[in-house]
Design an enzyme around this catalytic site. Sequence first.
Site, mmCIF file in Angstrom:
data_model
loop_
_atom_site.group_PDB
_atom_site.id
_atom_site.type_symbol
_atom_site.label_atom_id
_atom_site.label_comp_id
_atom_site.label_asym_id
_atom_site.label_seq_id
_atom_site.Cartn_x
_atom_site.Cartn_y
_atom_site.Cartn_z
ATOM 1 N N ARG A 117 -1.903 9.107 -5.763
ATOM 2 C CA ARG A 117 -2.257 9.594 -4.430
ATOM 3 C C ARG A 117 -3.764 9.474 -4.211
ATOM 4 O O ARG A 117 -4.571 9.972 -5.004
ATOM 5 C CB ARG A 117 -1.823 11.048 -4.292
ATOM 6 C CG ARG A 117 -2.036 11.653 -2.922
ATOM 7 C CD ARG A 117 -1.428 13.039 -2.867
ATOM 8 N NE ARG A 117 -1.583 13.650 -1.554
ATOM 9 C CZ ARG A 117 -1.056 14.818 -1.209
ATOM 10 N NH1 ARG A 117 -0.323 15.487 -2.094
ATOM 11 N NH2 ARG A 117 -1.234 15.306 0.002
ATOM 12 N N HIS A 138 -5.800 0.039 5.806
ATOM 13 C CA HIS A 138 -5.784 0.674 7.131
ATOM 14 C C HIS A 138 -6.199 -0.297 8.231
ATOM 15 O O HIS A 138 -6.954 0.038 9.146
ATOM 16 C CB HIS A 138 -6.689 1.917 7.137
ATOM 17 C CG HIS A 138 -6.525 2.763 5.911
ATOM 18 N ND1 HIS A 138 -7.536 2.959 5.005
ATOM 19 C CD2 HIS A 138 -5.450 3.423 5.413
ATOM 20 C CE1 HIS A 138 -7.102 3.718 4.004
ATOM 21 N NE2 HIS A 138 -5.833 4.009 4.235
ATOM 22 N N TYR A 197 -11.675 7.702 5.631
ATOM 23 C CA TYR A 197 -10.950 6.502 5.224
ATOM 24 C C TYR A 197 -11.349 5.301 6.087
ATOM 25 O O TYR A 197 -11.651 4.218 5.584
ATOM 26 C CB TYR A 197 -9.436 6.711 5.341
ATOM 27 C CG TYR A 197 -8.787 7.476 4.211
ATOM 28 C CD1 TYR A 197 -9.525 8.264 3.334
ATOM 29 C CD2 TYR A 197 -7.409 7.424 4.028
ATOM 30 C CE1 TYR A 197 -8.915 8.971 2.314
ATOM 31 C CE2 TYR A 197 -6.784 8.126 3.012
ATOM 32 C CZ TYR A 197 -7.536 8.902 2.154
ATOM 33 O OH TYR A 197 -6.915 9.598 1.147
ATOM 34 N N ARG A 221 2.462 11.361 8.998
ATOM 35 C CA ARG A 221 3.857 11.510 8.596
ATOM 36 C C ARG A 221 4.794 11.851 9.750
ATOM 37 O O ARG A 221 6.003 11.893 9.567
ATOM 38 C CB ARG A 221 3.979 12.606 7.525
ATOM 39 C CG ARG A 221 3.105 12.355 6.309
ATOM 40 C CD ARG A 221 3.397 13.348 5.207
ATOM 41 N NE ARG A 221 2.514 13.166 4.065
ATOM 42 C CZ ARG A 221 2.695 13.739 2.877
ATOM 43 N NH1 ARG A 221 3.728 14.546 2.701
ATOM 44 N NH2 ARG A 221 1.845 13.520 1.893
ATOM 45 N N HIS A 271 1.345 5.202 -2.130
ATOM 46 C CA HIS A 271 0.776 6.191 -3.052
ATOM 47 C C HIS A 271 1.846 7.211 -3.431
ATOM 48 O O HIS A 271 2.755 7.500 -2.632
ATOM 49 C CB HIS A 271 -0.394 6.941 -2.406
ATOM 50 C CG HIS A 271 -1.546 6.082 -2.005
ATOM 51 N ND1 HIS A 271 -2.289 5.371 -2.919
ATOM 52 C CD2 HIS A 271 -2.101 5.829 -0.783
ATOM 53 C CE1 HIS A 271 -3.254 4.716 -2.274
ATOM 54 N NE2 HIS A 271 -3.147 4.975 -0.977
ATOM 55 N N SER A 310 -5.941 10.723 -1.981
ATOM 56 C CA SER A 310 -6.729 11.939 -1.771
ATOM 57 C C SER A 310 -6.839 12.772 -3.045
ATOM 58 O O SER A 310 -7.768 13.579 -3.184
ATOM 59 C CB SER A 310 -6.120 12.781 -0.648
ATOM 60 O OG SER A 310 -4.810 13.210 -0.990
ATOM 61 N N HIS A 356 -10.546 1.769 -1.623
ATOM 62 C CA HIS A 356 -9.929 2.967 -1.042
ATOM 63 C C HIS A 356 -10.699 4.211 -1.481
ATOM 64 O O HIS A 356 -10.777 4.513 -2.674
ATOM 65 C CB HIS A 356 -8.482 3.078 -1.511
ATOM 66 C CG HIS A 356 -7.597 3.873 -0.591
ATOM 67 N ND1 HIS A 356 -7.919 5.145 -0.166
ATOM 68 C CD2 HIS A 356 -6.402 3.575 -0.023
ATOM 69 C CE1 HIS A 356 -6.954 5.594 0.628
ATOM 70 N NE2 HIS A 356 -6.027 4.661 0.743
ATOM 71 N N HIS A 413 0.841 -1.198 0.000
ATOM 72 C CA HIS A 413 0.000 0.000 0.000
ATOM 73 C C HIS A 413 0.877 1.250 0.000
ATOM 74 O O HIS A 413 1.291 1.756 1.040
ATOM 75 C CB HIS A 413 -0.904 -0.012 1.235
ATOM 76 C CG HIS A 413 -1.933 1.071 1.282
ATOM 77 N ND1 HIS A 413 -2.907 1.137 2.260
ATOM 78 C CD2 HIS A 413 -2.156 2.144 0.484
ATOM 79 C CE1 HIS A 413 -3.660 2.194 2.063
ATOM 80 N NE2 HIS A 413 -3.219 2.831 0.994
ATOM 81 N N GLU A 461 1.733 2.636 3.751
ATOM 82 C CA GLU A 461 1.201 3.893 3.220
ATOM 83 C C GLU A 461 2.085 5.063 3.663
ATOM 84 O O GLU A 461 1.602 6.136 4.054
ATOM 85 C CB GLU A 461 -0.246 4.101 3.668
ATOM 86 C CG GLU A 461 -1.000 5.076 2.783
ATOM 87 C CD GLU A 461 -2.472 5.226 3.165
ATOM 88 O OE1 GLU A 461 -3.230 5.779 2.346
ATOM 89 O OE2 GLU A 461 -2.871 4.796 4.271
#
Length: 342
Positions: free
Chosen positions: A71, A223, A194, A290, A8, A73, A178, A6, A284
Amino acid sequence: MIIDAHGHFTTAPPQLAAWRERQAAAAGDPGNAPDPSGPRISDDDLREAVGSNQLRLMDERGTDLTVFSPRASFMAHHVGDFAVSSVWARICNDLVHRVSALFPERFAMGAMLPQSPGVDPASCLPELRRAVEELGAVSVNLNPDPSGGHWSAPPLTDRSWYPLYEALVEYDVPAMVHVSTSCNPAFHTTGAHYLNADTTAFMQLLQGNLFADFPTLRLVVPHGGGAVPYHWGRFRGLAQALGGPTPEELVGTNVFFDTCVYHQPGIDLLASVVPSGGVLFASEMIGAVRGVDPLTGHHFDDTRRYVDATDRLTDAQRAAVYADNALRVHPRLAARLAAAGR
């Protein structure tokens, strides 16, 4: 081998976001739309975008290969109409394909679909076929809520989705369920929408009998499966009351969760409750979370640390989570690696 199932392209060169802003501003006014061929992004731009970000962290954390898709989003299927989504999906897929071609030993392409609210999912078939046949995609992202948090689409068990499932079965390609950006202020995109979607998708699958029609279809619920592992007993009880498939029957055969769970107790719970054959290693990374965890001094999304540390997996189960399960779920990736002698 360690496969991150996973990832992106969250660090795409800024030209991509600038182009998308112009496209979104021109939605409904095609005469002012930006060049449909997309932004000008060089190979050097792409090398820098992943070299100092994803590749650096993969090397630091010991990940060999990432299934890499546009990505999440940025998919934003609620923006504009199907024509807008079609152009955007093509540009994003082409960009991810270029990354996977520049670094074929480190990235395998996952594709986005040009979904649009209220539009027949079958309209996505040409891009799905192009992504697999021409670009080499080993998976696709399937958005169960193209409306962006308003849930106007029918459940995943509805027959309107069947043309997509038929193509996925034909190509032996899995879909990661997703969602994308939430435009509903009641649902934070990554903190609520999500995880709501992961839980909702799994419940939809318990309410239907999709896999009786598609016994080889494979869906990845990311997730960590949302709320499902934490409420495993609730879902077992609901399945019993509904008379449909049980969680144990689905997970590891047709449905798979990933390890994008950003603390040790969460991974311990996942490994304790969910059959290990139904769990794919994933991070991810450089995604929704982050930062550095002040309790550990390590990044929240450094999920390998949690999988390494858990005592809820045997060595054989840990190896399955790190690679074997991913290869079983992604046969095209398995074939590619085998052809390369990996």
